[in-house]
Design an enzyme around this catalytic site. Structure first.
Site: not given
Length: 530
Positions: A147, A295, A297, A299
């Site tokens: 992440s 961000d 990734d 999400d």
């Protein structure tokens, strides 16, 4: 180096399937690097409800091929324990160092256990994996990502058949199967298995098709600057944008392409200072209406809006208020429910009550928010956590920074976000929130000192009550009339997080109260840790 440690290192090297980490560990062993070896072998990387996350490198306390193969064997055994696996597992990955390798190893171990795998053919955002679990009717999913962690890290996130992140006791069951998996080089592995199918464009198109239906027609005259912060969000974001009919976004060139080293953002979390500086500067040069950031990734979502002519980055709570008010306004039905994490602002509770909709308060972590409504068959129309995580549609049972961006832009094209915030303050009272985090070696010792010596007043205001949520949740809640301070250890980083909330008649007064609380709490912490 003591003999016990040396023996454990040698045994791990002998069972490590990856020649690079074998060589890395052998070099450290030959150099008698006891401190580094102790850090890598003093325990194992723990499998929790967020799966695995840690620094890359050899050894059981790092992210590497051996750890990933053992984790995948654990996931396979857990699925079969519950009579699942025949419907397959979706495996996705982002652009971080070794993400593709870890995804392929995950697929090879699952396939060798007889479980069909749909393996992503390219890096993609985390919400695509969560969506694909449901769209393919799979029995689970794995997303290889860390992440918004720094570049040296990677991770392994697990979804169950509902498309939500796993919750207890699944994490403990998987951890037990991992412990029983044995040496990594003895785990069955078949990278050429016919059970492994490649998916790519079809999975992304299915996600786009479902998200495309989340918003309806409306004004689209909006000038937007976008940054994926060196992550994997750009292509999917642009595709969503074009489908919705918005003008092409102005993309921050320095952060546009996936780069696992995150050269302009060593801590690639949009909450961190200066991560959005390039986007804000570009937006001022281009006269943009808003800034949107995901961000790495994709999400999570961060935004900046015009407020009095100048761009201002909204806090995670402010964005949650805006999206929450919007979702309560545009949805209907007696089966609706909204949710927030316990450390997120209480304003959502008031807005939901006014709309006649229940608001559930969950522990931190979107794994809990995504499951709100399952027990009594309610429809989650909005859920959020102040750490920039938002669910604005049942399309994805996880936080989804891309769909949330689309809904936010749809709203921003209709009215001033600053006006929306002003209207909410006038109707429900001016709320202000803030955070403070402290990197610590021992978060448990830090919170233990607060439990032993709780404050009786802060910033001249008497503490009404201290609510210790342990053992259910490692959280201390210090309550005022009105307002609160919450303290908890981070679930993914070596630090303690503190959250402040104040409510007043004006926004300026609420912000001043929050600032005073933060200063007073830092002084209080200094007094009990000196």
């Amino acid at each position: 180096m003591n003999m016990n440690l040396s023996q454990r290192v040698e045994e791990w090297i002998a069972a490590d399937p990856d020649p690079e980490t074998r060589a890395e560990l052998q070099t450290l062993l030959d150099a008698d690097a006891e401190e580094e070896m102790t850090a890598r072998f003093d325990g194992t990387l723990q499998f929790g409800t967020a799966g695995l996350r840690g620094a890359l490198g050899g050894g059981p306390n790092r992210m590497n091929v051996a750890v990933v193969r053992r984790a995948s064997a654990g996931v396979a055994a857990w699925l079969m324990q519950h009579g699942r696996g025949a419907n397959g597992v979706v495996v996705g990955y982002d652009h971080r160092h070794q993400s593709a390798d870890f995804a392929r190893d995950t697929a090879a171990v699952l396939a060798a256990a007889g479980i069909p795998v749909r393996l992503a053919s390219r890096p993609w955002p985390t919400p695509v994996t969560a969506h694909a679990v449901r769209s393919y009717g799979a029995d689970g999913g794995v997303m290889v990502t860390a992440s918004h962690n720094p570049a040296p890290d990677n991770g392994y996130k697990v979804y169950d058949h509902t498309g939500s992140q796993i919750v207890p006791p699944s994490d403990a069951e998987i951890a037990a199967w991992i412990a029983a998996a044995g040496p990594a080089n003895a785990i069955p592995y078949d990278a050429e298995s016919p059970l492994i199918a490649s998916i790519g464009t079809d999975a992304i198109r299915a996600y786009l098709d479902d998200v495309d239906r989340v918003i309806g027609p409306g004004p689209r005259d909006l000038r937007v600057v976008y940054t994926p912060v060196h992550g994997v969000g750009l292509d999917v974001f642009v595709a969503l944008w074009k489908r919705a009919g918005f003008p092409d976004p102005i993309v921050v060139p320095e952060q546009a392409q996936p780069d696992p080293d995150f050269p302009t953002a060593p801590f690639p979390n949009p909450e961190e200072p200066h991560v959005l500086d390039l986007a804000l500067a570009l937006a001022e040069r281009e006269g943009a209406d808003i800034v949107i950031a995901n961000d790495p990734d994709a999400d999570r979502l961060a935004v900046a809006v015009r407020d009095g002519g100048a761009l201002r980055v909204l806090s995670g709570d402010e964005l949650g208020w805006v999206l929450g008010a919007h979702q309560l306004a545009v949805t209907d039905g007696d089966d609706r429910v909204v949710a927030r994490s316990i450390v997120s602002s209480t304003l959502l509770d008031d807005m939901a009550a006014a709309a006649g909709v229940p608001c559930r308060v969950t522990p931190t972590g979107f794994k809990w928010i995504s499951r709100v409504g399952d027990v009594d068959d309610r429809r989650l129309v909005f859920g959020y956590e102040e750490a920039l995580g938002y669910a604005v549609s049942p399309v994805v049972r996880d936080k989804d920074g891309l769909t949330a961006a689309l809904v936010f832009a749809d709203l921003a094209a209709r009215e001033s976000i600053a006006d929306v915030l002003a209207r909410l303050a006038a109707e429900f009272g001016a709320h202000a929130t803030a955070q403070w985090s402290e990197r610590v070696d021992d978060a448990a010792a830090f919170t233990a000192r607060i439990r032993a010596h709780p404050p009786t007043e802060l910033a001249g205001v008497q503490v009404a009550r201290v609510h210790d949520h342990a053992p259910a949740v490692d959280l201390i809640e210090i309550l005022f009339e009105p307002g609160r301070v919450l303290v908890r250890p981070s679930g993914t980083e070596p630090k303690v997080k503190v959250y402040f909330e104040a409510i007043a008649t004006t926004v300026d007064d609420a912000r001043a109260q929050v600032a005073a609380l933060r200063t007073a709490f830092q002084e209080y912490v200094g007094s009990i840790t000196a």
